[in-house]
Design an enzyme around this catalytic site. Sequence first.
Site, mmCIF file in Angstrom:
data_model
loop_
_atom_site.group_PDB
_atom_site.id
_atom_site.type_symbol
_atom_site.label_atom_id
_atom_site.label_comp_id
_atom_site.label_asym_id
_atom_site.label_seq_id
_atom_site.Cartn_x
_atom_site.Cartn_y
_atom_site.Cartn_z
ATOM 1 N N HIS A 101 0.870 -1.183 0.000
ATOM 2 C CA HIS A 101 0.000 0.000 0.000
ATOM 3 C C HIS A 101 0.905 1.231 0.000
ATOM 4 C CE1 HIS A 101 -2.545 -2.986 2.160
ATOM 5 N NE2 HIS A 101 -3.568 -2.367 1.587
ATOM 6 N N ASP A 104 2.232 2.121 3.396
ATOM 7 C CA ASP A 104 3.153 1.127 3.972
ATOM 8 C C ASP A 104 4.597 1.580 3.840
ATOM 9 O OD1 ASP A 104 0.946 -0.524 4.295
ATOM 10 O OD2 ASP A 104 1.377 -1.731 2.523
#
Length: 438
Positions: A101, A104
């Site tokens: 993501h 992340d």
Amino acid sequence: MSGYFDHIDPIKFEGAESENDLAFKYYDAKKKVMGKTMEDHLRVAACYWHTFCWDGFDVFGGGTFNRPWHGGQNDQAAAEAKLDAAFDFFDRLGQPFFCFHDVDIMAAAETPKEHVESLAKIIDKVEAKIEKHGTKLLWGTANNFSHPRYMAGAATNPNPDVAAFAALQVRECMNATHRLGGSGYVLWGGREGYDTILNTNVGQEMEQLGRFLTMAVEHKHKIGFKGDIWIEPKPHEPTKHQYDRDVGTVYGFLKQYGLENEVGVNIEPNHATLAGNSFEHEVEMANAFGIFGSIDFNRGDPQNGWDTDQFPNDLRETTTAMYYILKGGGFKNGGSNFDAKVRRQSNDAADLFHGHIGGMDLLARALMNAAAMIEKDRLQAFKDERYAGWRSGLGAKMLSGEASLDEVADHALSENTSPAPVSGRQEMLENYITNAVK
């Protein structure tokens, strides 16, 4: 920061007789199965979020892992330290892909400008890591669900300014995925649903979601991204109702907005079971609709009614699913991402390897089992015989549209027969699966 894994040697294939817990027993990357290597069949990916971002917290307690890159301020230095650790892990495990993501991998950001700048800084570093280490990007996705702004959804939010922030994240992450050579892009609608229908305009929200998805597809073509776009179905995670609850629902949604030839699905076994379906059901439904894309391999716990994201270990289930994956033509741009996390008590560096080794060995065994099943393919032979009547005569005319309801009904009258029930042989076929699992 890479020193965190220095005590762990690169993971090697040692065979089924090996007693080394940090070795592959079945996953032999270059072993040929049905004319392709295991690596090319399975296209295994480690996920960034559970593996490097989750610190072991749950709703009843704080993090238990205490990894060097956890804690403190999530700034650029922390993001780069986590990136160093991630590619050190990838090197030692030897899987060919990873997934992420946007949030992340980047330093924390609040405003739209901060988000764009922070993501851009880390993407330069990720690109250099990919070039140096060789681990490729399977897919990227934007986290449009964790921040409080998304508490009422992203694309489906009552406030269009929230949807605009989500659009910014999707654009920037899709651009980054394209730049990094990703094979696909996932739209994970974590809060695209409702907690109560009492405050929800369902028709309005589905219209918003359909338009948002259409804009994402249009942007894919605008930038020349050749990878796939996938939706990840889920029934109620974390909302009471999701608009993308399973593969069948997603296909109906795609058809409604004319996107069935543009968007596929990224299937997760734990989401399948939460929707009341089996994993293999979701795979075969995706094959039937022509939208199969990728898999988030994991499992739930049968005693828990929520998504526990554990590493898969059910060989029978995975063998059956792999059979249908191979029968559908296998992975193309998609692959086998482990959307799984070690348990809170598994707090050693080695535990990250144990989870992935077990998952990769499981997939390897399932692949070999499924290939052996396809070699003789008794399941297909049985189904071919069972549905033989639809390939000619009245059955073929019905399917082709050559026969009307009157003609079919009159046929029944003229023949004046009462067809006898024919056994479906369920137990025999279940025994066949049991015997195929090795």
